[in-house]
Design a protein around this motif. Structure first.
Motif, mmCIF file in Angstrom:
data_model
loop_
_atom_site.group_PDB
_atom_site.id
_atom_site.type_symbol
_atom_site.label_atom_id
_atom_site.label_comp_id
_atom_site.label_asym_id
_atom_site.label_seq_id
_atom_site.Cartn_x
_atom_site.Cartn_y
_atom_site.Cartn_z
ATOM 1 N N ILE A 193 0.839 -1.201 0.000
ATOM 2 C CA ILE A 193 0.000 0.000 0.000
ATOM 3 C C ILE A 193 0.874 1.251 0.000
ATOM 4 O O ILE A 193 0.633 2.198 -0.749
ATOM 5 N N GLY A 194 1.895 1.244 0.841
ATOM 6 C CA GLY A 194 2.804 2.386 0.890
ATOM 7 C C GLY A 194 3.466 2.653 -0.445
ATOM 8 O O GLY A 194 3.579 3.806 -0.888
ATOM 9 N N CYS A 195 3.900 1.593 -1.126
ATOM 10 C CA CYS A 195 4.537 1.740 -2.437
ATOM 11 C C CYS A 195 3.563 2.281 -3.477
ATOM 12 O O CYS A 195 3.911 3.155 -4.273
ATOM 13 N N LEU A 196 2.344 1.753 -3.483
ATOM 14 C CA LEU A 196 1.343 2.222 -4.450
ATOM 15 C C LEU A 196 1.066 3.705 -4.287
ATOM 16 O O LEU A 196 0.975 4.447 -5.272
ATOM 17 N N VAL A 197 0.941 4.147 -3.044
ATOM 18 C CA VAL A 197 0.628 5.552 -2.778
ATOM 19 C C VAL A 197 1.818 6.449 -3.090
ATOM 20 O O VAL A 197 1.673 7.517 -3.702
ATOM 21 N N GLU A 198 3.013 6.024 -2.692
ATOM 22 C CA GLU A 198 4.195 6.881 -2.840
ATOM 23 C C GLU A 198 4.835 6.798 -4.223
ATOM 24 O O GLU A 198 5.322 7.799 -4.753
ATOM 25 N N LEU A 199 4.853 5.595 -4.824
ATOM 26 C CA LEU A 199 5.583 5.376 -6.063
ATOM 27 C C LEU A 199 4.687 5.189 -7.279
ATOM 28 O O LEU A 199 5.131 5.387 -8.408
ATOM 29 N N GLY A 200 3.431 4.767 -7.049
ATOM 30 C CA GLY A 200 2.573 4.412 -8.172
ATOM 31 C C GLY A 200 2.795 2.962 -8.583
ATOM 32 O O GLY A 200 3.798 2.343 -8.216
ATOM 33 N N TYR A 201 1.854 2.435 -9.334
ATOM 34 C CA TYR A 201 1.910 1.016 -9.696
ATOM 35 C C TYR A 201 3.138 0.689 -10.546
ATOM 36 O O TYR A 201 3.818 -0.310 -10.316
ATOM 37 N N ALA A 202 3.436 1.520 -11.546
ATOM 38 C CA ALA A 202 4.518 1.216 -12.480
ATOM 39 C C ALA A 202 5.869 1.101 -11.781
ATOM 40 O O ALA A 202 6.709 0.284 -12.172
ATOM 41 N N ARG A 203 6.076 1.898 -10.737
ATOM 42 C CA ARG A 203 7.367 1.889 -10.044
ATOM 43 C C ARG A 203 7.361 0.990 -8.807
ATOM 44 O O ARG A 203 8.376 0.883 -8.115
ATOM 45 N N THR A 204 6.225 0.377 -8.526
ATOM 46 C CA THR A 204 6.164 -0.552 -7.392
ATOM 47 C C THR A 204 6.628 -1.923 -7.852
ATOM 48 O O THR A 204 5.973 -2.573 -8.665
ATOM 49 N N THR A 205 7.755 -2.358 -7.351
ATOM 50 C CA THR A 205 8.283 -3.683 -7.678
ATOM 51 C C THR A 205 8.171 -4.589 -6.454
ATOM 52 O O THR A 205 8.106 -4.113 -5.322
ATOM 53 N N VAL A 206 8.153 -5.882 -6.712
ATOM 54 C CA VAL A 206 8.106 -6.839 -5.612
ATOM 55 C C VAL A 206 9.360 -6.704 -4.752
ATOM 56 O O VAL A 206 9.298 -6.820 -3.525
ATOM 57 N N GLN A 207 10.482 -6.415 -5.392
ATOM 58 C CA GLN A 207 11.727 -6.239 -4.643
ATOM 59 C C GLN A 207 11.626 -5.074 -3.665
ATOM 60 O O GLN A 207 12.075 -5.158 -2.522
ATOM 61 N N GLU A 208 11.015 -3.963 -4.119
ATOM 62 C CA GLU A 208 10.869 -2.793 -3.259
ATOM 63 C C GLU A 208 9.919 -3.094 -2.102
ATOM 64 O O GLU A 208 10.174 -2.697 -0.963
ATOM 65 N N VAL A 209 8.844 -3.816 -2.389
ATOM 66 C CA VAL A 209 7.902 -4.188 -1.342
ATOM 67 C C VAL A 209 8.598 -5.045 -0.291
ATOM 68 O O VAL A 209 8.451 -4.818 0.917
ATOM 69 N N CYS A 210 9.364 -6.041 -0.736
ATOM 70 C CA CYS A 210 10.068 -6.920 0.200
ATOM 71 C C CYS A 210 11.064 -6.139 1.049
ATOM 72 O O CYS A 210 11.187 -6.381 2.257
ATOM 73 N N ALA A 211 11.766 -5.200 0.420
ATOM 74 C CA ALA A 211 12.749 -4.404 1.157
ATOM 75 C C ALA A 211 12.066 -3.572 2.239
ATOM 76 O O ALA A 211 12.541 -3.496 3.380
ATOM 77 N N ARG A 212 10.947 -2.949 1.903
ATOM 78 C CA ARG A 212 10.236 -2.126 2.889
ATOM 79 C C ARG A 212 9.651 -2.972 4.009
ATOM 80 O O ARG A 212 9.582 -2.524 5.152
ATOM 81 N N ALA A 213 9.212 -4.178 3.649
ATOM 82 C CA ALA A 213 8.595 -5.052 4.646
ATOM 83 C C ALA A 213 9.635 -5.793 5.474
ATOM 84 O O ALA A 213 9.291 -6.390 6.511
ATOM 85 N N GLY A 214 10.893 -5.772 5.042
ATOM 86 C CA GLY A 214 11.929 -6.531 5.732
ATOM 87 C C GLY A 214 11.718 -8.026 5.581
ATOM 88 O O GLY A 214 11.965 -8.804 6.508
ATOM 89 N N VAL A 215 11.289 -8.433 4.398
ATOM 90 C CA VAL A 215 10.929 -9.828 4.133
ATOM 91 C C VAL A 215 11.733 -10.329 2.933
ATOM 92 O O VAL A 215 11.964 -9.586 1.976
ATOM 93 N N SER A 216 12.147 -11.580 2.973
ATOM 94 C CA SER A 216 12.883 -12.156 1.852
ATOM 95 C C SER A 216 11.939 -12.426 0.686
ATOM 96 O O SER A 216 10.721 -12.559 0.862
ATOM 97 N N ARG A 217 12.507 -12.542 -0.506
ATOM 98 C CA ARG A 217 11.684 -12.835 -1.684
ATOM 99 C C ARG A 217 11.031 -14.208 -1.551
ATOM 100 O O ARG A 217 9.884 -14.405 -1.963
ATOM 101 N N GLY A 218 11.730 -15.142 -0.963
ATOM 102 C CA GLY A 218 11.158 -16.470 -0.771
ATOM 103 C C GLY A 218 9.951 -16.442 0.146
ATOM 104 O O GLY A 218 8.944 -17.102 -0.107
ATOM 105 N N ALA A 219 10.040 -15.650 1.220
ATOM 106 C CA ALA A 219 8.917 -15.533 2.142
ATOM 107 C C ALA A 219 7.732 -14.864 1.456
ATOM 108 O O ALA A 219 6.578 -15.240 1.676
ATOM 109 N N GLN A 220 8.023 -13.870 0.604
ATOM 110 C CA GLN A 220 6.942 -13.203 -0.129
ATOM 111 C C GLN A 220 6.232 -14.176 -1.059
ATOM 112 O O GLN A 220 4.993 -14.206 -1.124
ATOM 113 N N GLN A 221 6.977 -15.007 -1.767
ATOM 114 C CA GLN A 221 6.384 -15.949 -2.713
ATOM 115 C C GLN A 221 5.596 -17.048 -2.007
ATOM 116 O O GLN A 221 4.700 -17.647 -2.599
#
Length: 203
Positions: free
Chosen positions: A25-53
Protein backbone atom coordinates in the motif's frame (compact mmCIF):
# COMPACT_ATOMS: atom_id res chain seq x y z
CA UNK A 1 2.63 -19.71 35.36
CA UNK A 2 5.22 -19.31 32.59
CA UNK A 3 4.78 -16.41 30.17
CA UNK A 4 5.07 -17.35 26.50
CA UNK A 5 7.71 -15.19 24.81
CA UNK A 6 8.04 -16.92 21.42
CA UNK A 7 5.61 -16.38 18.57
CA UNK A 8 3.99 -19.38 16.97
CA UNK A 9 4.60 -20.19 13.31
CA UNK A 10 1.12 -18.94 12.47
CA UNK A 11 1.74 -15.65 14.26
CA UNK A 12 5.01 -15.16 12.39
CA UNK A 13 3.29 -15.96 9.11
CA UNK A 14 0.47 -13.49 9.78
CA UNK A 15 2.96 -10.80 10.75
CA UNK A 16 4.92 -11.36 7.53
CA UNK A 17 1.74 -11.16 5.46
CA UNK A 18 0.66 -7.97 7.23
CA UNK A 19 4.07 -6.38 6.63
CA UNK A 20 3.93 -7.23 2.93
CA UNK A 21 0.45 -5.78 2.52
CA UNK A 22 1.25 -2.57 4.37
CA UNK A 23 4.45 -2.14 2.36
CA UNK A 24 2.53 -2.69 -0.87
CA UNK A 25 0.00 0.00 0.00
CA UNK A 26 2.80 2.39 0.89
CA UNK A 27 4.54 1.74 -2.44
CA UNK A 28 1.34 2.22 -4.45
CA UNK A 29 0.63 5.55 -2.78
CA UNK A 30 4.20 6.88 -2.84
CA UNK A 31 5.58 5.38 -6.06
CA UNK A 32 2.57 4.41 -8.17
CA UNK A 33 1.91 1.02 -9.70
CA UNK A 34 4.52 1.22 -12.48
CA UNK A 35 7.37 1.89 -10.04
CA UNK A 36 6.16 -0.55 -7.39
CA UNK A 37 8.28 -3.68 -7.68
CA UNK A 38 8.11 -6.84 -5.61
CA UNK A 39 11.73 -6.24 -4.64
CA UNK A 40 10.87 -2.79 -3.26
CA UNK A 41 7.90 -4.19 -1.34
CA UNK A 42 10.07 -6.92 0.20
CA UNK A 43 12.75 -4.40 1.16
CA UNK A 44 10.24 -2.13 2.89
CA UNK A 45 8.60 -5.05 4.65
CA UNK A 46 11.93 -6.53 5.73
CA UNK A 47 10.93 -9.83 4.13
CA UNK A 48 12.88 -12.16 1.85
CA UNK A 49 11.68 -12.83 -1.68
CA UNK A 50 11.16 -16.47 -0.77
CA UNK A 51 8.92 -15.53 2.14
CA UNK A 52 6.94 -13.20 -0.13
CA UNK A 53 6.38 -15.95 -2.71
CA UNK A 54 5.14 -18.23 0.03
CA UNK A 55 2.25 -15.81 0.58
CA UNK A 56 1.72 -14.30 -2.89
CA UNK A 57 2.87 -16.03 -6.04
CA UNK A 58 2.35 -13.11 -8.45
CA UNK A 59 2.49 -9.33 -8.32
CA UNK A 60 -1.21 -9.11 -9.24
CA UNK A 61 -2.12 -11.36 -6.32
CA UNK A 62 -0.08 -9.21 -3.94
CA UNK A 63 -1.60 -5.97 -5.25
CA UNK A 64 -5.22 -7.08 -4.98
CA UNK A 65 -4.66 -8.62 -1.54
CA UNK A 66 -3.26 -5.27 -0.40
CA UNK A 67 -6.36 -3.47 -1.67
CA UNK A 68 -8.62 -5.97 0.13
CA UNK A 69 -6.57 -5.49 3.29
CA UNK A 70 -6.87 -1.71 3.08
CA UNK A 71 -10.59 -1.82 2.40
CA UNK A 72 -11.23 -4.19 5.31
CA UNK A 73 -9.40 -1.80 7.62
CA UNK A 74 -11.31 1.22 6.36
CA UNK A 75 -14.61 -0.66 6.60
CA UNK A 76 -13.97 -1.36 10.26
CA UNK A 77 -13.16 2.30 10.87
CA UNK A 78 -16.28 3.52 9.07
CA UNK A 79 -18.47 0.94 10.85
CA UNK A 80 -17.19 2.05 14.24
CA UNK A 81 -17.71 5.71 13.37
CA UNK A 82 -21.22 5.03 12.01
CA UNK A 83 -22.30 3.44 15.28
CA UNK A 84 -22.11 6.83 16.98
CA UNK A 85 -24.15 8.73 14.38
CA UNK A 86 -27.57 10.11 15.32
CA UNK A 87 -30.66 8.57 13.66
CA UNK A 88 -32.62 10.04 10.79
CA UNK A 89 -31.65 12.72 8.27
CA UNK A 90 -28.44 13.73 10.01
CA UNK A 91 -27.29 10.12 9.98
CA UNK A 92 -27.68 9.99 6.20
CA UNK A 93 -25.68 13.16 5.52
CA UNK A 94 -22.96 12.27 8.00
CA UNK A 95 -22.81 8.89 6.29
CA UNK A 96 -21.87 10.69 3.08
CA UNK A 97 -19.09 12.49 4.95
CA UNK A 98 -17.80 9.13 6.22
CA UNK A 99 -17.93 7.74 2.71
CA UNK A 100 -15.91 10.67 1.41
CA UNK A 101 -13.32 10.28 4.17
CA UNK A 102 -12.96 6.57 3.38
CA UNK A 103 -12.72 6.95 -0.40
CA UNK A 104 -10.70 10.14 -0.64
CA UNK A 105 -7.49 9.02 1.05
CA UNK A 106 -5.22 6.03 0.73
CA UNK A 107 -7.96 3.74 -0.58
CA UNK A 108 -8.70 6.01 -3.52
CA UNK A 109 -5.04 6.47 -4.43
CA UNK A 110 -4.25 2.77 -4.29
CA UNK A 111 -7.43 1.78 -6.14
CA UNK A 112 -6.88 4.27 -8.96
CA UNK A 113 -3.32 3.07 -9.42
CA UNK A 114 -4.50 -0.54 -9.71
CA UNK A 115 -7.50 0.11 -11.95
CA UNK A 116 -5.45 2.12 -14.43
CA UNK A 117 -2.88 -0.68 -14.55
CA UNK A 118 -5.65 -3.29 -14.89
CA UNK A 119 -6.78 -1.80 -18.19
CA UNK A 120 -3.83 -3.47 -19.92
CA UNK A 121 -3.14 -6.28 -17.43
CA UNK A 122 -5.73 -9.08 -17.80
CA UNK A 123 -4.60 -10.98 -14.68
CA UNK A 124 -4.80 -7.89 -12.50
CA UNK A 125 -8.18 -6.96 -13.99
CA UNK A 126 -9.66 -10.39 -13.27
CA UNK A 127 -8.40 -10.30 -9.68
CA UNK A 128 -9.68 -6.78 -9.06
CA UNK A 129 -13.25 -7.34 -10.25
CA UNK A 130 -14.39 -9.43 -7.25
CA UNK A 131 -12.61 -7.04 -4.88
CA UNK A 132 -14.49 -4.09 -6.35
CA UNK A 133 -17.82 -5.96 -6.12
CA UNK A 134 -17.13 -6.86 -2.50
CA UNK A 135 -16.27 -3.24 -1.76
CA UNK A 136 -19.61 -2.15 -3.20
CA UNK A 137 -21.60 -4.77 -1.27
CA UNK A 138 -19.90 -3.91 2.03
CA UNK A 139 -20.46 -0.18 1.51
CA UNK A 140 -24.13 -0.80 0.73
CA UNK A 141 -24.45 -2.75 3.96
CA UNK A 142 -22.96 0.16 5.88
CA UNK A 143 -25.60 2.42 4.37
CA UNK A 144 -28.36 -0.04 5.22
CA UNK A 145 -27.16 -0.01 8.81
CA UNK A 146 -27.02 3.79 8.83
CA UNK A 147 -30.42 4.41 7.24
CA UNK A 148 -32.29 1.60 8.96
CA UNK A 149 -35.83 1.21 7.59
CA UNK A 150 -36.22 4.87 6.69
CA UNK A 151 -35.61 4.31 2.96
CA UNK A 152 -36.79 1.57 0.60
CA UNK A 153 -34.04 -0.80 -0.57
CA UNK A 154 -34.12 0.35 -4.20
CA UNK A 155 -33.94 4.04 -3.21
CA UNK A 156 -31.13 3.36 -0.76
CA UNK A 157 -29.08 1.46 -3.33
CA UNK A 158 -29.53 4.18 -5.95
CA UNK A 159 -28.43 6.91 -3.54
CA UNK A 160 -25.47 4.83 -2.44
CA UNK A 161 -24.26 4.15 -5.99
CA UNK A 162 -24.59 7.81 -6.87
CA UNK A 163 -22.73 8.77 -3.68
CA UNK A 164 -19.93 6.28 -4.33
CA UNK A 165 -19.44 7.46 -7.90
CA UNK A 166 -19.50 11.08 -6.80
CA UNK A 167 -16.84 10.63 -4.11
CA UNK A 168 -14.70 8.55 -6.48
CA UNK A 169 -14.82 11.34 -9.01
CA UNK A 170 -14.06 13.96 -6.38
CA UNK A 171 -11.16 11.85 -5.10
CA UNK A 172 -9.72 11.73 -8.62
CA UNK A 173 -10.21 15.50 -8.87
CA UNK A 174 -8.20 15.90 -5.65
CA UNK A 175 -5.43 13.68 -7.00
CA UNK A 176 -4.97 15.89 -10.08
CA UNK A 177 -5.02 19.13 -8.09
CA UNK A 178 -8.64 20.26 -8.21
CA UNK A 179 -9.86 22.91 -5.81
CA UNK A 180 -10.76 21.80 -2.28
CA UNK A 181 -13.46 24.47 -1.93
CA UNK A 182 -15.20 23.28 -5.07
CA UNK A 183 -15.18 19.67 -3.82
CA UNK A 184 -16.62 20.76 -0.49
CA UNK A 185 -19.37 22.73 -2.24
CA UNK A 186 -20.28 19.76 -4.45
CA UNK A 187 -20.47 17.47 -1.43
CA UNK A 188 -22.78 19.90 0.34
CA UNK A 189 -24.95 20.16 -2.78
CA UNK A 190 -25.18 16.39 -2.98
CA UNK A 191 -26.11 16.07 0.69
CA UNK A 192 -28.90 18.61 0.15
CA UNK A 193 -30.13 16.58 -2.83
CA UNK A 194 -30.09 13.37 -0.80
CA UNK A 195 -32.04 15.06 2.01
CA UNK A 196 -34.66 16.19 -0.51
CA UNK A 197 -35.02 12.61 -1.75
CA UNK A 198 -35.09 11.35 1.83
CA UNK A 199 -37.87 13.77 2.74
CA UNK A 200 -39.87 12.92 -0.39
CA UNK A 201 -39.74 9.21 0.31
CA UNK A 202 -40.48 9.67 4.01
CA UNK A 203 -43.55 11.75 3.19
Amino acid sequence: MAVRTHRTQQERSEQTREALLEATIGCLVELGYARTTVQEVCARAGVSRGAQQHHFTTKAELMTAALEHLFARLTRQVSEAAEGLPPGRERVTQGIDLLWEAYSGTLSTAAVELWVAARTDPELRERLRPVDRALGHATLQLYRDAAGDDLPEAELETLLLLSVNLVRGLALDAMIGGGAQRRARLLEEWKATVLDRYAAVAD
